[in-house]
Design a protein around this motif. Structure first.
Motif, mmCIF file in Angstrom:
data_model
loop_
_atom_site.group_PDB
_atom_site.id
_atom_site.type_symbol
_atom_site.label_atom_id
_atom_site.label_comp_id
_atom_site.label_asym_id
_atom_site.label_seq_id
_atom_site.Cartn_x
_atom_site.Cartn_y
_atom_site.Cartn_z
ATOM 1 N N SER A 107 47.776 0.129 -14.065
ATOM 2 C CA SER A 107 48.655 0.759 -13.078
ATOM 3 C C SER A 107 48.546 0.071 -11.724
ATOM 4 O O SER A 107 49.553 -0.150 -11.034
ATOM 5 N N ILE A 108 47.313 -0.279 -11.351
ATOM 6 C CA ILE A 108 47.104 -0.948 -10.058
ATOM 7 C C ILE A 108 47.715 -2.340 -10.072
ATOM 8 O O ILE A 108 48.441 -2.731 -9.140
ATOM 9 N N ARG A 109 47.432 -3.106 -11.104
ATOM 10 C CA ARG A 109 47.953 -4.470 -11.168
ATOM 11 C C ARG A 109 49.469 -4.486 -11.242
ATOM 12 O O ARG A 109 50.118 -5.355 -10.642
ATOM 13 N N SER A 110 50.050 -3.550 -11.967
ATOM 14 C CA SER A 110 51.497 -3.493 -12.073
ATOM 15 C C SER A 110 52.146 -3.218 -10.720
ATOM 16 O O SER A 110 53.159 -3.838 -10.359
ATOM 17 N N ALA A 111 51.560 -2.301 -9.952
ATOM 18 C CA ALA A 111 52.107 -1.987 -8.629
ATOM 19 C C ALA A 111 51.933 -3.161 -7.667
ATOM 20 O O ALA A 111 52.831 -3.475 -6.879
ATOM 21 N N LEU A 112 50.776 -3.831 -7.725
ATOM 22 C CA LEU A 112 50.535 -4.980 -6.846
ATOM 23 C C LEU A 112 51.498 -6.121 -7.160
ATOM 24 O O LEU A 112 52.006 -6.797 -6.248
#
Length: 372
Positions: free
Chosen positions: A106-111
């Motif tokens: 989720s974090i990598r996708s948003a970044l």
């Protein structure tokens, strides 16, 4: 021939010649060397160049890493966990949170989605530039600031921001907004659990009860600062931009009042913590969230917990990085977090109604006074 008595002047001094005009003295000035006098005046009248000593600019101070707190231990309210958190916040202003339950995907996708924001050309960014009236969008960049080490964008759920971004980045923004909403919902749950602990401690000390607005109901305020950190930056330019960044954070701070700030800074070489009394830095743990407290939490604790600003630093990196700072505030009264364009003012219609009511009340009081 004798003169008649009428031709003799009564006062013989009236025909005396006027006194001679003053003549400049041939004596030289008492200062024997005019060049010395000129040099003295030149140095005395010149405004000196002011050079501030190094002590005026806050020096960087490296500290031991703040304690790593397991979120699951915080959730179970273990007694040995709380003193570490409170002591770290009171002295440094932050702590590190691990095992917080947000998937790395989720974090990598948003970044990844956020990186596309900074690829928009400058002419398109102008429509979504921050101002005192709208606190969201791109940070204003002046000509002398072009090519800085980092860029900044503030995202929130303001309808005006959504319309403006869809106009300049229609496909990309919808994808970015979807990824961010998923991540923010998870970050908000983490922030609520942390804040419940703080409220429980300091409500017992102050005797206040503020359990409303705690479970993330509608109207909660939040905003997300998104940063792009440039790569291949020379050491000289990096130092120059760092000094500017420090002074901006110390003087300006953040536009949003908040209780907590959760920093996503994976891959950063350092994390800087700015406060009015100093500037410290440390090396954050990989995959950890750095949690700083805001002005509202400092007020809740009676000044015991330290309000600071934090910023991850990526020094000597060849590639670009994206970091985020999630600002959370559960207060429904902080409406500018939900919609920064919504003013905290009374409308003209409300003012007109109030004026009519006051006029009628005044007439009634005057009538009663004279009648009785």
């Amino acid at each position: 021939m004798a003169l008649s008595p009428q031709s003799v002047p009564e006062n013989p001094f009236e025909f005396r010649a006027p006194p001679p005009s003053p003549v400049a003295s041939a004596r030289r000035s008492c200062v024997t060397n005019d060049e010395v006098l000129s040099e003295f005046l030149q140095h005395s009248l010149r405004v000196p160049d002011l050079i501030l000593p190094d002590k005026v600019f806050p020096r960087q101070k490296f500290i031991d890493n703040p304690p790593k707190i397991d979120f699951q231990a915080l959730n179970s309210m273990q007694t040995e966990t709380l003193p570490k958190i409170l002591d770290s916040i009171a002295t440094i202003g932050c702590f590190q949170l691990v095992n917080y339950g947000i998937p790395v995907e989720s974090i990598r996708s948003a970044l990844t989605a956020a990186a596309g924001i900074f690829q928009l050309p400058p002419q398109k960014r102008t429509a979504v530039t921050r101002s005192p009236e709208k606190l969201y969008g791109f940070e204003e960049v002046h000509e002398e600031d072009e090519g800085e080490v980092s860029e900044e964008f503030v995202w929130c759920k303001a309808k005006a921001l959504e319309l403006a971004m869809e106009g300049i980045w229609p496909v990309g923004y919808s994808n970015f907004s979807e990824k961010m909403e998923t991540l923010v919902a998870q970050m908000e749950k983490v922030a609520v659990k942390i804040l419940i602990v703080f409220r429980g401690i300091y409500q017992e000390k102050t005797g206040r009860c503020e359990k409303e607005n705690m479970e993330g109901e509608d109207g909660n305020g939040w905003a997300c600062y998104v940063y792009k950190h440039g790569g291949n930056v020379s050491a000289e330019k990096w130092r120059s931009c760092l000094r500017y960044d420090v002074m901006k954070m110390l003087i300006g701070g953040m536009d949003y009042s908040h209780t907590l700030c959760l920093h996503i800074c994976d891959g950063s070489s350092e994390f800087h913590v700015y406060s009015k009394k100093g500037w410290v830095s440390f090396c954050p743990h990989k995959h950890a969230l750095v949690v700083t407290v805001g002005d509202q939490t400092q007020a809740l604790s009676g000044g015991q917990l330290k309000h600071v600003m934090g910023r991850p630093i990526y020094r000597g990196e060849k590639e670009e990085f994206i970091s985020m700072a999630f600002l959370y505030s559960p207060s429904t009264t902080n409406s500018r977090l939900v919609d920064p364009q919504k003013p905290n003012t009374i409308s003209l219609s409300q003012q007109a109604i109030a004026a009519i009511l006051f006029t009628l009340l005044y007439q009634i009081l005057v009538y009663v006074y004279y009648k009785f």
